[in-house]
Design an enzyme around this catalytic site. Sequence first.
Site, PDB file in Angstrom:
ATOM      1  N   TYR A  32      51.665  34.148  46.027  1.00 34.72           N
ATOM      2  CA  TYR A  32      52.505  35.288  45.648  1.00 34.72           C
ATOM      3  C   TYR A  32      51.710  36.577  45.713  1.00 34.72           C
ATOM      4  CZ  TYR A  32      50.525  36.056  40.956  1.00 34.72           C
ATOM      5  OH  TYR A  32      49.701  36.373  39.913  1.00 34.72           O
ATOM      6  N   ARG A  51      46.176  40.567  51.870  1.00 37.97           N
ATOM      7  CA  ARG A  51      45.755  39.450  51.012  1.00 37.97           C
ATOM      8  C   ARG A  51      46.739  38.293  51.104  1.00 37.97           C
ATOM      9  NH1 ARG A  51      44.644  40.547  44.776  1.00 37.97           N
ATOM     10  NH2 ARG A  51      46.909  40.834  44.808  1.00 37.97           N
ATOM     11  N   LYS A 148      45.649  33.559  45.960  1.00 41.52           N
ATOM     12  CA  LYS A 148      46.600  33.992  44.924  1.00 41.52           C
ATOM     13  C   LYS A 148      47.801  33.045  44.898  1.00 41.52           C
ATOM     14  CE  LYS A 148      48.684  38.241  43.065  1.00 41.52           C
ATOM     15  NZ  LYS A 148      47.873  38.330  41.835  1.00 41.52           N
ATOM     16  N   GLU A 180      37.111  36.571  34.885  1.00 44.32           N
ATOM     17  CA  GLU A 180      38.108  37.652  34.938  1.00 44.32           C
ATOM     18  C   GLU A 180      39.084  37.497  33.795  1.00 44.32           C
ATOM     19  OE1 GLU A 180      40.159  37.291  38.707  1.00 44.32           O
ATOM     20  OE2 GLU A 180      40.187  35.119  38.541  1.00 44.32           O
TER      21      GLU A 180
END
Length: 284
Positions: A32, A51, A148, A180
């Site tokens: 996504y 990306r 992702k 992160e």
Amino acid sequence: MRIVYVNGDYVPEDQARVSVFDRGFLFADGVYEVTSVLGGKLIDFAGHAARLKRSLGELAMAEPVGEEELLAIHRELVARNGIEDGLVYLQVTRGAADRDFLYPEAGTTPTLVLFTQSKPGLADPARAAKGLSVISIPDRRWGRRDIKTVQLLYPSMGKMMAKAAGADDAWMVEDGAVTEGTSNNAYIVKGDTIVTRQLGEEILHGITRAAVLRLAAEAQMKVEERPFTIEEAQGADEAFVTSASAFVMPVVEIDGAPIGGGRPGRVAARLREIYLDESRAKAV
């Protein structure tokens, strides 16, 4: 009623349908992106499209449409839903096939879904002036965080852990160092140096991260890409996070310890300002 995009059609959200055999549902076999909208225009769209292409390639998944068509779909959804400030979510799965751990035969049609969220005042939330509090949690995600994917269960659990602790978010820790946030890249500032973890399979290669680090360099700010610990962060002068939906957001408390006197710092404020100025100027 909100209009969403499903496999070539724009439909009211209550009429949107995806197969029960879709591999995104059965295996989280999908990726996504989320693109912010400010003033009715898309922020950093080219970066998100690039990306997306990389994520699809890493999973040997077919691209459902080209970048030009993808941009047209985003713009159409923004227009149809009257989005001034908000977000456009895009999800691509490998498509529908009989349940099998093996990928289906080549030629399976990918599933492409997009929807919007209206977020009035997205660039000016009160928390930007107040700052976020975070807790630390173990990083228990799979190893390929640079892709992702829609595998967001553990980040969701992390946000619930933070909520239960009375905090805004969580920073994940692996082998003693911060990777992160649950949905953002993490930074600290010590003296005149911005520190953030280097790119690798351990973290998402943030589109906002790339833009902010470039702008920091252009503003003659020193950047050091390396791991840092929670203890180092608690002793920093500032901390902040970046993401497509939060832009640059100060962090003022980590595991109960105040950062920079518990107030947002000047570096985060300056980076937020220059990032938003450039993003608005280059929005499509």
